[in-house]
Design a protein around this motif. Sequence first.
Motif: not given
Length: 443
Positions: A46-53, A56-60
Amino acid sequence: MTAPKKLFVKTYGCQMNVYDSERMAEALGGQGYEQIDTAEGADMILLNTCHIREKAAEKVYSELGRLKTLKIDNPDLKIGVAGCVAQAEGEEIMRRQPAVDLVVGPQSYHRLPQMEAKVRQGEKALDTDFPEEDKFALLKTRPKARRAPSAFLTVQEGCDKFCAFCVVPYTRGAESSRPVARVLDEARNLVERGVREVTLLGQNVNAYHGAGPDGADTSLAQLIWALNDIDGLERIRFTTSHPNDMTDDLIEAHGTCDKLMPYLHLPVQSGSDAILKRMNRSHTAESYLRVIDRIRAARPDIVMSGDFIVGFPEETEADFQATLDLVEEVKYGYAYSFKYSTRPGTPAAERPQVDPDVADERLQRLQALITRQQQEIQAGMVGRVTRVLVEKEGREPGQMVGKSDYLHAVHIENSDAAIGDVVPVRITQAKRNSLAAVRHEQS
Ligand code: SAH
Ligand code: SF4
Ligand code: F3S
């Protein structure tokens, strides 16, 4: 008995994601999963992701690209995406990366067990609803018997403020507060499992207004006072606060409530009123500074922390200078500064952008100032007596490591303190990212 399935959770973003990851792992514990520390060997990732910048989103996506190769050796491996990218991008994630089996938004975690069963049948599962349910109350969990001394506890979620740069109101939904009784039950349960410090979490935690025993709205300060009565709980913190929601009772609690720690994270984002207005922050630099005056009047030794965005659309050199001036005036113990990142769908994305090189250069100047202030405050701790909550053993023999009341990382030399103890110490030296201390014998 079948062998437990293995779960690997990777967490990005804020502390609320850390809390959510713990809850998801507990929920999947009820489905026969045991948590492991590596993606290799997992049956569910499970990747618990962040969209703030944007970064952060591209890392996913780059991480997903790596993880999908693990399916070659383990065809039973299921990959899930949770968190704010899941909420913002939904089905698009499965289109961009077909190896993804499950996408779950932050308000749907209580449905994770059913979703897990579905993906085990070979189907895809997607849920990004905002149901009117208390997901944490509905989660059937199997929590760990013992916990580390410091824990997060989410009390409020979502945001109605709509700052012009920010995705949180879209990814976490409208502001909502958990009822007081549930927070107190959870805190007592944490204390029974070894927790000595709770950090109350919310995207706008000081807007907390959970239902009290009589159903009436309860303020964050009232909640803190109720937590203050729990035996065995030694420390209370909260984050993140909005300057406009620093109510009188909360400011006063910093002076009167002994378990409430002298540290406050109060993001301002910019020192320029023109920028604050365009950011839709609904406060000015001056009103922010006056709130801090009142907090310092209640608790003179409080350590302040903040967040800053540099290079917000149309930010001029004079606007940026106003930010530097504000930082000079506040003197932060900690501060986090970010280069503005354009987020699709937010109002600021439509405005004229600042040259990225200019923004980079401003970020460096701001960070240099912040680092200097942090080091001055750390150096000012030398000789002072504070308390440390001991969290783990240090690298050197006899050394124990923990956090001061002010949230500084402290190494206590030659200590016989045990993990979970709160001990008085005298600070002997300020290092780059931590303080050294010796046990202080109280007279
Ligand atoms: N709820 C908190 C924090 C939200 S996100 C608050 O109200 O302050 C944490 C921090 O990320 C923010 O304080 C802000 O400084 C930063 N941030 C949010 N959106 C951003 C963006 N689009 N670009 C750069 N930084 C951003
Ligand atoms: Fe984002 Fe502003 Fe809400 Fe904080 S207050 S979460 S920065 S919209
Ligand atoms: Fe990131 Fe969502 Fe937290 S966008 S900062 S994980 S609320």
